[in-house]
Design an enzyme around this catalytic site. Structure first.
Site, PDB file in Angstrom:
ATOM      1  N   ASP A  92     -57.818  60.758 -41.038  1.00 16.84           N
ATOM      2  CA  ASP A  92     -56.790  60.080 -40.269  1.00 16.84           C
ATOM      3  C   ASP A  92     -55.579  59.965 -41.192  1.00 16.84           C
ATOM      4  O   ASP A  92     -55.686  60.144 -42.403  1.00 16.84           O
ATOM      5  CB  ASP A  92     -57.319  58.704 -39.848  1.00 16.84           C
ATOM      6  CG  ASP A  92     -56.275  57.863 -39.149  1.00 16.84           C
ATOM      7  OD1 ASP A  92     -55.543  58.408 -38.308  1.00 16.84           O
ATOM      8  OD2 ASP A  92     -56.195  56.658 -39.453  1.00 16.84           O
ATOM      9  N   ASP A 129     -52.465  57.314 -40.708  1.00 13.48           N
ATOM     10  CA  ASP A 129     -51.982  55.949 -40.910  1.00 13.48           C
ATOM     11  C   ASP A 129     -53.071  55.040 -41.460  1.00 13.48           C
ATOM     12  O   ASP A 129     -54.169  54.952 -40.900  1.00 13.48           O
ATOM     13  CB  ASP A 129     -51.465  55.375 -39.587  1.00 13.48           C
ATOM     14  CG  ASP A 129     -50.237  56.110 -39.097  1.00 13.48           C
ATOM     15  OD1 ASP A 129     -49.192  55.998 -39.753  1.00 13.48           O
ATOM     16  OD2 ASP A 129     -50.333  56.803 -38.068  1.00 13.48           O
ATOM     17  N   ASP A 163     -59.431  54.505 -40.778  1.00 10.65           N
ATOM     18  CA  ASP A 163     -59.374  53.053 -40.975  1.00 10.65           C
ATOM     19  C   ASP A 163     -59.769  52.267 -39.743  1.00 10.65           C
ATOM     20  O   ASP A 163     -60.010  51.058 -39.823  1.00 10.65           O
ATOM     21  CB  ASP A 163     -57.961  52.636 -41.381  1.00 10.65           C
ATOM     22  CG  ASP A 163     -56.984  52.761 -40.212  1.00 10.65           C
ATOM     23  OD1 ASP A 163     -56.786  53.904 -39.741  1.00 10.65           O
ATOM     24  OD2 ASP A 163     -56.437  51.736 -39.775  1.00 10.65           O
TER      25      ASP A 163
END
Length: 446
Positions: A16, A18, A312
């Site tokens: 991922d 961000d 996250d």
């Protein structure tokens, strides 16, 4: 399943963007996100101007793992068995007596124990990442504002929050310079973004040189993705990744069929033709994990290439990648850096842990006085004079769907690729998969 996990055993390493590869300066990015929504509510929807003023103490309300009941404006924190540990109406915490009267010892009405509660529903919303958390504070303060001079019991402000998301984060917002968020990030990226340390860049090149296929899968649109990657990794960032997928619309990327979510080509950051399949490496938009995996089979020459995905968000990254695709998953959990209930300095020797530094300043992810620990909490037992410590629902999901959890990629970047991490599922310990290995305080057994 094997007791240990190693990157050396993986054919494909996905990320991922961000809050995973790209780490944000939370004390700056959180107020920016909050203000982008608050200004929209005040200027466009007529909400009270007091929403625009936030004190440093207000941020203590933010805690991952909270659920918002969209009908009655109540925030709750769940235990691993689905019962309610703490709750607030707006920002005002419920007393133990009010909590017992409202929820008792029963499972929360929306709790689903088998696959875990989804984050999105018409009746509730779960906050599980740092883009979400400023919105939790804003929604709580909206409830405060609406109930300040009335005994209002139900609310319909969520539609205005959704409109604020559309205004600030729609796909064209970056290009159009609309909203508050993107113009500010473009104006001063160094204020909000942390550049990847050289150890992480070296580690990515090491993975490539070891023959791993590297993926970048982000729900951000391609223009914003490009800005972030150029800042954190350099203008040659595309050389690090075999496949870049933007506007992936996770978790649907993992759960939807190819017909529901086909890949599209990109030209000048604009989506183009629909692709019937994915035939070669490159940069794409939207898409699905089924067609991606077929390409990975061709690229690796293996019928079942082993994929690990770093992310996250439990909702968008870890849960769907594990549940729908059975990929290995690494949860990036910054709470491991700031959580006062964890003691990384008492774990493995530094030379065995790779680079790991505890931040010198208090961040958004530190212990919340209102909500307590992200990982554990205490409940009163009438039969005992002392409170009992229990695991949170968030903690349970981590050790159910994550292969391992780490505070940042930097924490493992200097380890050898064949380093053997202990999995969460390897034994009865609920903390086995945290790296660096950490210990609960306050008497909770590992």
């Amino acid at each position: 399943m094997a007791q240990h996990f190693s990157l050396a055993a993986c054919d494909v390493v996905g990320f991922d963007l961000d809050h995973t590869l790209c780490r944000y300066n939370l004390p700056e990015s959180a107020p920016l996100i909050y203000n982008s929504f608050a200004q929209y509510l005040v200027k466009e929807k007529g909400y009270d101007k007091e929403l625009l003023t936030v004190t440093p103490e207000d941020w203590d309300f933010c805690c991952k793992g909270l659920a918002l009941d969209l009908e009655d404006g109540t925030f709750i924190k769940l235990a691993d068995n689905g019962t309610v540990l703490r709750a607030s109406r707006g920002t005002k915490m419920m007393t133990p007596e009010a909590l017992a009267e409202a929820y008792g010892k029963k499972e929360w009405k929306h709790f689903v124990s088998d696959t875990g509660v989804p984050c999105h529903s018409g009746k509730y919303y779960f906050y599980d990442n740092y883009f979400d958390l400023p919105g939790a504070l804003l929604c709580a303060r909206v409830v405060d504002s609406l109930t300040k001079n009335s005994d209002q019991k139900t609310f319909d402000f969520w539609k205005d929050i959704v409109a604020g998301i559309q205004h600030n984060f729609k796909m064209s917002a970056f290009k159009e310079n609309s909203g508050l968020y993107f113009p500010e990030i473009k104006r001063d990226p160094g204020k909000y973004l942390h550049s990847c340390p050289e150890s992480v860049r070296k580690w990515l090149r090491q993975l490539k040189n070891a023959g791993k296929i590297l993926l970048l899968i982000t729900s951000s649109h391609s223009d914003y993705c490009r800005l972030l990657c150029e800042y954190i990794l350099g203008n040659d960032f595309e050389d690090l990744f075999d496949i870049v997928i933007t506007n992936a619309l996770k978790p649907g990327f993992f759960s939807h069929s190819p017909s529901q979510r086909p890949f599209r080509t990109l030209k000048n950051d604009e989506e183009q033709e629909v692709l019937p399949s994915l035939d070669k490496p490159g940069w794409y938009s939207q898409g699905n994990a089924v067609h991606l995996y077929e390409l990975l089979k061709k690229m690796t020459g293996k019928p079942e290439p082993k994929v690990v995905y770093f992310g996250d968000s439990m909702h968008s990254d870890v849960f769907p990648a594990r549940h729908y695709r059975n990929w290995e998953t690494v949860l990036i959990l910054e709470e491991l850096q700031g959580e006062e209930a964890w003691k990384p300095e008492e774990s493995e020797p530094l030379e065995k842990r790779g680079k790991y530094e505890v931040p010198k300043t208090k961040l958004l992810n530190t212990f919340s006085e209102k909500w307590g620990s992200f990982f554990i909490d205490s409940v009163s037992r009438p039969e005992n004079s002392e409170d009992s410590l229990v695991y949170t629902w968030s903690s349970k999901r981590i050790n159910t769907y994550s292969t391992i959890a780490i505070p940042s990629i930097e924490a493992i970047a200097e380890l050898p690729l064949d380093y053997k991490f202990t999995r969460f599922s390897s034994n009865s310990s609920k903390t086995a998969g945290y790296y660096p290995l950490v210990n609960y305080t306050n008497g909770l057994i590992e």
